[in-house]
Enzyme design. Sequence first.
Site, PDB file in Angstrom:
ATOM      1  CG  ASP A 131       1.019  -1.773  -3.132  1.00 58.80           C
ATOM      2  OD1 ASP A 131       1.946  -0.953  -3.131  1.00 58.80           O
ATOM      3  OD2 ASP A 131       0.401  -1.876  -4.115  1.00 58.80           O
TER       4      ASP A 131
ATOM      5  CD  GLU B  43       1.709   2.529  -0.559  1.00 56.36           C
ATOM      6  OE1 GLU B  43       2.459   3.131  -1.523  1.00 56.36           O
ATOM      7  OE2 GLU B  43       0.610   1.825  -1.039  1.00 56.36           O
TER       8      GLU B  43
END
EC number: 2.4.99.16
Length: 664
Positions: free
Chosen positions: A382, A411
């Site tokens: 993330d 990401e």
Amino acid sequence: MQEATGPRRVVVEGVTPEIDGGRFPIKRACGETVVVEADVFADGHDVLGVRLAYRREQDAHWAEAPMEPLGNDRWRASFEVSALGRYRYTVLGWVDHFATWRRDLAKKLEAGQRVPVELLVGARLIQETGRRASGDDRAQLQRWADELGRQDRSDADRSRLALSQDVQQLVARYPDRSGQTTYDRELTVVVDREKARFSTWYELFPRSCSPIPGRHGTFKDCEARLPYVASMGFDVLYLPPIHPIGTTQRKGRNNSPDAGPGDPGSPWAIGAEEGGHTAVHPELGTLEDFRRLVAAAQSHGLEVALDIAFQCSPDHPYVKEHREWFRIRPDGTVQYAENPPKKYQDIYPLDFETAAWQALWQELERVFRFWIAQGVRIFRVDNPHTKPFGLWEWVIGRIQRDHPDTIFLSEAFTRPKVMYRLAKLGFSQSYNYFPWRNTKSELIGYFTELTRTEVREYLRPNLWPNTPDILTEYLQHGGRPAFMSRLVLAATLGASYGIYGPAFELGEHRPREAGSEEYLDSEKYEIKHWAIDRPDSLREFIGRVNRIRRENPALQHDWSLRFHPVDNESLLAYSKQTADGSNLILVVVNLSPHHRHSGWLDVDLEALGLEAERPFQAQDLLTDAYYLWQGSRNYVSLDPHSAPAQIFRLRRRLRTERDFDYFL
């Protein structure tokens, strides 16, 4: 001052692929080929010997492949990578005095010149070669040198011997490399398993898997959902964070700053008194339940991927035990996450400029290793762009050194150069701008960049039409056809793609407010009960597309992507094919979710290995309809409300026997 190079006359430069002067490796998957080119030349007109040298990083000895000339001093060779880990490669060049002599001897003989002295020179060169050989080869070379030096034999006989293939091949085994030039750097290839190149992801929240509305789902509930996911043809099950969720400043429904008594909070607000990044949320189950889920997924052909989000809730154990890992404000409080004017009081970012950064890095590496020990080999990371570049190069390098089968998905929806840097540093796959590329020109331009430029050497795109954070305007207003066309685009433009479900197959399209890409009643902040058996679900369509991907190797790679002109801006056409041309796929997509569009498709027959004068078969794999096409121009028409896309497998016509056509 330039250092003298002595007898080294050869220049080696312009080596490709090479990323940033060799600073970063290129990427390949097991079984793929690395094609290397280089500019290699010398002063004068001598023949050169040029080799591509390569080895696995842990091997001491190099293998070599001869490089073939392409013209204008450009050379090419290739090697296959067959094992996980890292390979090295470089380019070598030297002046081949024997090959030069042999070439010039042939020219003089063709011109009718006498060559007695030249034959003596050849005898000496072969004799010198023999000194570098041993055993039978050495003895044979000496015999040939003696024969060539016999002036009592005719020049014609000796010339035939000198130009024979046997002599050429044996001498080539023992070249004189005393003046060899070696390229001034060794370049690197990181070799991943096939799933880094070709994978099909499905994201779901385990807490929303309960069959009972309103009840918190468990790992066992998620296990019961596995046949559903597998039935659609996915091979990666991606789970958002599964850790304990903090209660301090917990967010409520629709990201409200005031949580109600039953609000579960955001899974990305990681950490509570039950533990942090190496603990599981108690309502999901135990660590043993998670390991059982991983094993059950494997039995269904699925591999579990975990979300790694290096951030903490105010209740995370790190906050108490390692306060030095956080930024402390002048009032003594810990700095929470902000993206002004947005505030995320439920999340404390780690301070990577802390003086204790080494201990912090080691702890984050421990988190990866903990989950690897539980059977996880795929991680979706993330927001890596908000952490130091150096951390990722260090931790990915260390993890893949010990576990080369580990895959990392970045990401990072951020600026292109930052995305590219993260890919260079080691991320196996990358999120990208696909969700927001909707027009024909946008898609062609972007995917040309990803598949036809140097970017393809280090960035593998993973295409997602939606995520829990991204509900694009196209999906909000395009209805069912928009979801179908974006799925086909993601699944066929890219070898790796994913969807956030069940929101995707159920067509969830309601934004929190106008102009927002946030979902109304987002699953990030509440437990959802999805009616996965709804008759309007795209489940069957998704399953068919994924089956097409599995059955057609052309769709399992990115580099063969080629766009074909269509005289309608709402129609996009492109093809992919295997290296040997045995599998050839042509896709046509209607980019308008509202209206039927038709046009003339101009297929590049030569690029696809098709002959203009012979018909070829086009089978629509979505509908099983067959068409017989001939020539480059063919008519296509797509109604988005029935079939917004066609995925053709093209087959070449081989012959006609009586009334039967045979296609390959």
